[in-house]
Design a protein around this motif. Structure first.
Motif, PDB file in Angstrom:
ATOM      1  N   ALA A 100       0.835  -1.197   0.000  1.00  0.00           N
ATOM      2  CA  ALA A 100       0.000   0.000   0.000  1.00  0.00           C
ATOM      3  C   ALA A 100       0.874   1.253   0.000  1.00  0.00           C
ATOM      4  O   ALA A 100       1.880   1.331   0.718  1.00  0.00           O
ATOM      5  CB  ALA A 100      -0.914   0.002   1.215  1.00  0.00           C
ATOM      6  N   GLN A 101       0.497   2.225  -0.820  1.00  0.00           N
ATOM      7  CA  GLN A 101       1.194   3.502  -0.886  1.00  0.00           C
ATOM      8  C   GLN A 101       0.250   4.589  -0.380  1.00  0.00           C
ATOM      9  O   GLN A 101      -0.919   4.634  -0.773  1.00  0.00           O
ATOM     10  CB  GLN A 101       1.618   3.808  -2.327  1.00  0.00           C
ATOM     11  N   LYS A 102       0.769   5.471   0.474  1.00  0.00           N
ATOM     12  CA  LYS A 102      -0.098   6.445   1.150  1.00  0.00           C
ATOM     13  C   LYS A 102       0.444   7.859   0.953  1.00  0.00           C
ATOM     14  O   LYS A 102       1.591   8.141   1.278  1.00  0.00           O
ATOM     15  CB  LYS A 102      -0.206   6.091   2.631  1.00  0.00           C
ATOM     16  N   PHE A 103      -0.408   8.740   0.421  1.00  0.00           N
ATOM     17  CA  PHE A 103      -0.011  10.109   0.100  1.00  0.00           C
ATOM     18  C   PHE A 103      -1.038  11.104   0.640  1.00  0.00           C
ATOM     19  O   PHE A 103      -2.221  10.798   0.755  1.00  0.00           O
ATOM     20  CB  PHE A 103       0.112  10.304  -1.410  1.00  0.00           C
ATOM     21  N   PHE A 123     -10.343  27.633  -4.260  1.00  0.00           N
ATOM     22  CA  PHE A 123     -10.505  27.144  -2.904  1.00  0.00           C
ATOM     23  C   PHE A 123      -9.337  26.209  -2.586  1.00  0.00           C
ATOM     24  O   PHE A 123      -8.513  25.901  -3.447  1.00  0.00           O
ATOM     25  CB  PHE A 123     -11.840  26.406  -2.753  1.00  0.00           C
ATOM     26  N   HIS A 124      -9.262  25.757  -1.352  1.00  0.00           N
ATOM     27  CA  HIS A 124      -8.142  24.924  -0.931  1.00  0.00           C
ATOM     28  C   HIS A 124      -8.648  23.621  -0.324  1.00  0.00           C
ATOM     29  O   HIS A 124      -9.687  23.605   0.341  1.00  0.00           O
ATOM     30  CB  HIS A 124      -7.276  25.666   0.091  1.00  0.00           C
ATOM     31  N   GLN A 125      -7.909  22.567  -0.577  1.00  0.00           N
ATOM     32  CA  GLN A 125      -8.257  21.272  -0.017  1.00  0.00           C
ATOM     33  C   GLN A 125      -7.030  20.599   0.589  1.00  0.00           C
ATOM     34  O   GLN A 125      -5.901  20.775   0.115  1.00  0.00           O
ATOM     35  CB  GLN A 125      -8.840  20.340  -1.082  1.00  0.00           C
ATOM     36  N   TYR A 126      -7.289  19.855   1.658  1.00  0.00           N
ATOM     37  CA  TYR A 126      -6.353  18.836   2.141  1.00  0.00           C
ATOM     38  C   TYR A 126      -6.985  17.494   1.809  1.00  0.00           C
ATOM     39  O   TYR A 126      -8.205  17.320   1.943  1.00  0.00           O
ATOM     40  CB  TYR A 126      -6.140  18.931   3.655  1.00  0.00           C
ATOM     41  N   GLY A 127      -6.180  16.544   1.398  1.00  0.00           N
ATOM     42  CA  GLY A 127      -6.705  15.215   1.148  1.00  0.00           C
ATOM     43  C   GLY A 127      -5.643  14.154   1.332  1.00  0.00           C
ATOM     44  O   GLY A 127      -4.447  14.448   1.422  1.00  0.00           O
ATOM     45  N   ALA A 128      -6.092  12.911   1.411  1.00  0.00           N
ATOM     46  CA  ALA A 128      -5.184  11.780   1.572  1.00  0.00           C
ATOM     47  C   ALA A 128      -5.693  10.617   0.729  1.00  0.00           C
ATOM     48  O   ALA A 128      -6.913  10.430   0.586  1.00  0.00           O
ATOM     49  CB  ALA A 128      -5.086  11.372   3.039  1.00  0.00           C
ATOM     50  N   GLU A 129      -4.778   9.849   0.178  1.00  0.00           N
ATOM     51  CA  GLU A 129      -5.119   8.717  -0.671  1.00  0.00           C
ATOM     52  C   GLU A 129      -4.295   7.496  -0.262  1.00  0.00           C
ATOM     53  O   GLU A 129      -3.085   7.598  -0.047  1.00  0.00           O
ATOM     54  CB  GLU A 129      -4.832   9.028  -2.152  1.00  0.00           C
ATOM     55  N   CYS A 130      -4.964   6.356  -0.140  1.00  0.00           N
ATOM     56  CA  CYS A 130      -4.313   5.083   0.167  1.00  0.00           C
ATOM     57  C   CYS A 130      -4.468   4.195  -1.057  1.00  0.00           C
ATOM     58  O   CYS A 130      -5.582   3.810  -1.423  1.00  0.00           O
ATOM     59  CB  CYS A 130      -4.948   4.454   1.407  1.00  0.00           C
ATOM     60  N   LEU A 131      -3.361   3.852  -1.700  1.00  0.00           N
ATOM     61  CA  LEU A 131      -3.371   3.196  -2.996  1.00  0.00           C
ATOM     62  C   LEU A 131      -2.856   1.755  -2.911  1.00  0.00           C
ATOM     63  O   LEU A 131      -2.105   1.396  -2.009  1.00  0.00           O
ATOM     64  CB  LEU A 131      -2.486   3.974  -3.975  1.00  0.00           C
ATOM     65  N   ALA A 132      -3.262   0.969  -3.896  1.00  0.00           N
ATOM     66  CA  ALA A 132      -2.779  -0.399  -4.073  1.00  0.00           C
ATOM     67  C   ALA A 132      -3.245  -1.345  -2.972  1.00  0.00           C
ATOM     68  O   ALA A 132      -2.547  -2.278  -2.599  1.00  0.00           O
ATOM     69  CB  ALA A 132      -1.253  -0.433  -4.201  1.00  0.00           C
TER      70      ALA A 132
END
Length: 418
Positions: A100-103, A123-132
């Motif tokens: 798993a890759q996490k960004f 506008f502005h965003q914070y986000g996170a993604e967990c891949l694979a």
């Protein structure tokens, strides 16, 4: 007078500490979960979003800032981050390790829509993604990460809405049944929902139009069409959240606004925002990589609207107290001592203190008034005597006391900064 473009906003110095407050939380909490920051350009080839988000979405049809560059290529200011991040991951081969890759990301985004409170064109965003990873555990982890950020900001009263869209097969069967039902009530639907009916019928479910809401009440329920895989995935997510004592509400009409979602979707709402109460959300997107030319890579993620988080913090009086503009104000008595005053200023700055000095040649009395306005903890007074004796006079602005010390002792002096 030239003014800012409608739907954009300057972030003034008096507000910037509030942004730093949130940015530090994003960075610190992301790090504790093992997520690494990834930054993409603010514009991409248009197909990144038209293929990734979906041609049937409002974002692609109505809201994107798209233009042709001098080379004739269609480019778009990024309206969201997930498709751009996936493009970057594919291009840079970041998800090929088998684990798993996490960004995480933070930055400005752009949508052409009607500006209102908490909704801007930049506008502005914070986000996170967990891949694979396609595990329900990864769905739970991103929800936990989002919860941790909200609570680290001091927000305790909010709703987490949860739903599942099932897998592709379940959703295709449901889509057929939903279109059949909506077509039988087409004369009562809003114009927007009629337009969505064949392209993106699930979006009709979360329409805010009162005509659509009444019709949708009796629409087929998505969960009735789940196969065993879809049921098990969602059951594992909810059972884990229950075991972790994470509060949530099942919202059968929650579908989110983008084409790429499948299985788990979720949204965060706060009554502090009024009618427009959503401030973030996300879900699983297992087909986005293949849509953008990569190999099948399951993924899950979420995003927060930063301006909306700031509005919540303001409404709940959770923003940090404003700090004084400076720690120490260096007051100089004449032009002759300016060089010595700057030497003192730089010495203090080199020790990590925030130091201001007069740049307008004002009187010492005027400089002391300026020192008071900045909220400085100390004023350092430099006149002819201090220059001649190589000393500094330190005035404690809180205690209204002062003392004189040799310049050589300045590096070790214990300033009590408020």
């Amino acid at each position: 007078m030239i003014q800012a473009i409608r739907g954009t906003k300057d972030t003034l110095p008096v507000e910037i500490d509030n942004w730093y407050f949130l940015e530090n939380i994003f960075r610190q909490v992301s790090d504790t979960y093992g997520y690494k920051e990834l930054r993409t350009p603010i514009f991409e080839k248009t197909e990144v979003f038209s293929r990734g988000i979906g041609d049937g979405t409002d974002i692609v049809n109505k809201e994107m800032y798209t233009f042709e560059d001098r080379g004739g290529e269609s480019l778009t200011l990024r309206p969201e981050a997930t498709a751009a991040l996936v493009r970057s991951v594919i291009q840079n081969k970041l998800a090929n390790s088998g684990t798993a890759q996490k960004f995480w990301y933070f930055g400005p985004f752009f949508r052409y829509e009607r500006p209102q409170k908490g909704r801007l064109r930049q506008f502005h965003q914070y986000g996170a993604e967990c891949l694979a990873t396609d595990s329900p555990e990864s769905d739970v982890e991103v929800i936990l990460l989002a919860n941790s950020i909200i609570k680290s900001a001091g927000i305790t009263e909010y709703k987490l809405l949860l739903n599942s869209l099932g897998n592709d097969q379940s959703r295709a069967e449901y889509r057929t049944a939903l279109i059949e039902y909506l077509n039988s009530h087409k004369e009562g639907l809003s114009e927007d929902s009629c337009n969505r009916l064949e392209i993106n019928p699930l979006r009709v479910l979360d329409s805010k139009d009162v005509r659509d809401i009444a019709i949708v009440q009796d629409a087929p329920v998505l969960s009735d069409y789940f196969d065993e895989e879809s049921k098990q995935h969602f059951a594992k997510v909810t059972s884990m959240l229950d075991a972790l004592e994470v509060k949530y509400e099942i919202s059968p009409k929650l579908v989110r606004g983008l084409d790429y979602y499948s299985h788990t979707v979720f949204e965060f709402q706060s009554s502090a925002l009024g009618a427009q109460d959503s401030f973030g959300g996300g879900g699983r997107y297992n087909k986005l990589f293949s849509e953008l030319g990569g190999k099948d890579t399951p993924a899950v993620g979420f995003a927060f609207g930063v301006e909306r988080l700031l509005l919540i913090l303001e409404a709940l009086k959770l923003l940090p107290e404003a700090k004084p503009d400076t720690d120490i104000f260096v007051v100089s008595g004449s032009e002759d001592v300016q060089g010595y005053a700057f030497k003192i200023t730089q010495t203090l700055r080199n020790n990590g203190l925030r130091v201001t000095t007069d740049l307008n040649g004002r009187s010492m009395k005027a400089q002391m008034r300026a020192s008071n306005k900045t909220g400085a903890s100390y004023a350092i007074l430099i006149g002819e005597d201090e220059l001649a004796n190589n000393t500094v006079t330190i005035k404690n602005m809180q205690a209204s006391t002062q003392e004189s010390i040799p310049f050589t002792d300045l590096n070790t002096y214990q300033f009590n900064i408020k």
